[in-house]
Design an enzyme around this catalytic site. Structure first.
Site, PDB file in Angstrom:
ATOM      1  N   ARG A 164       0.960  -1.157  -0.097  1.00 44.56           N
ATOM      2  CA  ARG A 164      -0.062   0.092   0.006  1.00 44.56           C
ATOM      3  C   ARG A 164       0.897   1.294   0.070  1.00 44.56           C
ATOM      4  O   ARG A 164       0.439   2.497   0.260  1.00 44.56           O
ATOM      5  CB  ARG A 164      -1.131  -0.062   1.350  1.00 44.56           C
ATOM      6  CG  ARG A 164      -0.279   0.450   2.731  1.00 44.56           C
ATOM      7  CD  ARG A 164      -1.279   0.342   3.491  1.00 44.56           C
ATOM      8  NE  ARG A 164      -0.850   1.006   4.855  1.00 44.56           N
ATOM      9  CZ  ARG A 164      -0.243   0.224   6.105  1.00 44.56           C
ATOM     10  NH1 ARG A 164      -0.186  -1.101   6.090  1.00 44.56           N
ATOM     11  NH2 ARG A 164       0.096   1.014   7.097  1.00 44.56           N
ATOM     12  N   ASN A 165       2.109   1.024  -0.305  1.00 41.99           N
ATOM     13  CA  ASN A 165       3.014   2.072  -0.377  1.00 41.99           C
ATOM     14  C   ASN A 165       3.703   2.293  -1.668  1.00 41.99           C
ATOM     15  O   ASN A 165       3.719   1.217  -2.399  1.00 41.99           O
ATOM     16  CB  ASN A 165       4.232   2.245   0.738  1.00 41.99           C
ATOM     17  CG  ASN A 165       3.735   2.233   2.116  1.00 41.99           C
ATOM     18  OD1 ASN A 165       3.204   3.508   2.312  1.00 41.99           O
ATOM     19  ND2 ASN A 165       3.905   1.402   3.128  1.00 41.99           N
TER      20      ASN A 165
END
Length: 379
Positions: free
Chosen positions: A191-192
């Site tokens: 999610r980065n």
């Protein structure tokens, strides 16, 4: 050899041809439930096999079994409830079959098996290990409506969005992996934006398998996380410049982050198994948030699921060491005073303080993507 889908077969609940036409005609005569973007994506994930073996939103037996044991009622590992909430008023007007719509357009039909009550605190405690409202998952559960509805779904429409061109379904990834001659595939959840620690982990894992499937989450995240656009563009830049084209596949997973730590790590592994992955990378504090979970709880939980059907690859935390001149971890580097953390929080702070640049933590092409983006973080 690629693994069988979770539960033994890949679910396909997307209707075609005459069956689809009949359902389109029927849907306009049915009572209708308007879904949020997140729930509409869940319906599509069920129908396309991403959430195999689920064929619909969970019934009470499965939902309660998942809470208690991290398994479906039949004993198959599954750790995150996939549920559809409705108000008491909505429940009172529904029949045996209901149309599901998004932005006013019906796209699926749900065959109602049951509508049941649930306990929000019990659900939060089981999935997140806490009822603390500071946890974004707990806050989300608190906002749900009074009842849950379970039943099988049939999809006849499509959900088009800005990232549809980056979408691959499990049936497609399995064909693609086999066409590439991959017998072993490692999945990577993120999610980065990718920093050098991520790249080091990915390439270390890749050295033991035939290919890597990089599968970022595109969907609702908490404030302060990177936006979907930045994540996707950053990974495109990284893969274009630093990965062999024949060894890496990038495709999105359209779902929301739950921040459920250990339980979400198991869930993420199951989903990548359905895509065709034989291995799955689990790093430090996988799917964690704040200090709600011990650093390696998401790795330790795998001991309780020996029948998962996908091999977890565990990695400790990585950092950049100025003395070593690259990525390292506590097992390989003795230089305590020359370490720059790769953590997501530290990375975001560094970017904010340096106008998009992050020193030794990012590839220049990735830093350029971030620096040129107007909306870097979820608000």
């Amino acid at each position: 050899m690629l693994p069988k889908p979770h539960g033994g077969r890949l679910i396909e609940r997307v209707l075609k041809n005459e069956e689809r036409k009949r359902m389109v005609e029927e849907a306009v005569r049915l009572p209708c439930l308007e879904l949020t973007a997140e729930l509409a994506k869940e319906a599509m994930n069920i129908a396309s096999g991403v959430f195999s073996p689920l064929e619909g939103f969970m019934t009470k037996a499965d939902c309660e079994s998942v809470q208690i044991s991290g398994r479906l009622a039949d004993g198959l590992p599954w750790t995150i409830p996939i549920i559809l909430d409705v108000s008491e008023e909505e429940a009172g007007r529904l029949g045996d079959r209901v149309a599901l719509s998004y932005h006013g357009e019906p796209f699926a039909v749900l065959d109602v098996q049951e509508i049941y009550a649930y306990n929000r605190e019990a659900l939060s405690s089981a999935v997140f290990g806490t009822v603390d409202p500071r946890h974004p998952g707990v806050e989300r559960i608190r906002s749900l409506k009074e009842m849950l509805i379970g039943g099988r779904i049939s999809v006849f429409g499509e959900l088009n969005g800005p990232w549809s061109g980056h979408r691959l379904q499990p049936m497609e990834t399995r064909v693609l992996f086999e066409a590439k001659g991959w017998r072993t595939v490692v999945g990577f959840q993120t999610r980065n934006v990718p920093h050098l620690g991520h790249e080091y982990v990915q390439k270390t894992a890749l050295s033991f398998v035939d290919g890597i499937f990089i599968n970022p989450v595109i969907g609702r995240k908490k404030a302060g996380d990177f936006t979907d656009e930045v994540i996707l563009r950053a990974y495109e830049a990284l893969i274009t410049h630093y990965y062999p084209k024949e060894r890496a596949v990038l495709a999105i997973l359209e779902t929301e982050m739950r921040y459920a730590g250990p339980r979400e790590a198991i869930f993420h592994a199951i989903v990548r198994k359905n895509f065709g992955c034989t291995h799955f990378i689990v790093g430090r504090d996988h799917a964690g948030v704040a200090d709600f979970y011990p650093p390696y709880a998401a790795q330790e939980i795998f001991d309780g699921f020996p029948d998962l059907g996908i091999v977890p690859l565990f990695f400790t935390a990585f950092f950049h060491c100025g003395r070593c001149g690259g990525a390292a971890n506590e097992k390989t580097c003795p230089h305590d005073g020359e370490r720059q953390d790769f953590s997501g929080t530290q990375l975001r702070n560094s970017i904010l303080q340096s106008n998009g640049k992050a020193g030794q933590t990012l590839r220049p092409e990735v830093a350029q993507v971030i620096q040129s983006s107007k909306n870097r973080f979820v608000e």
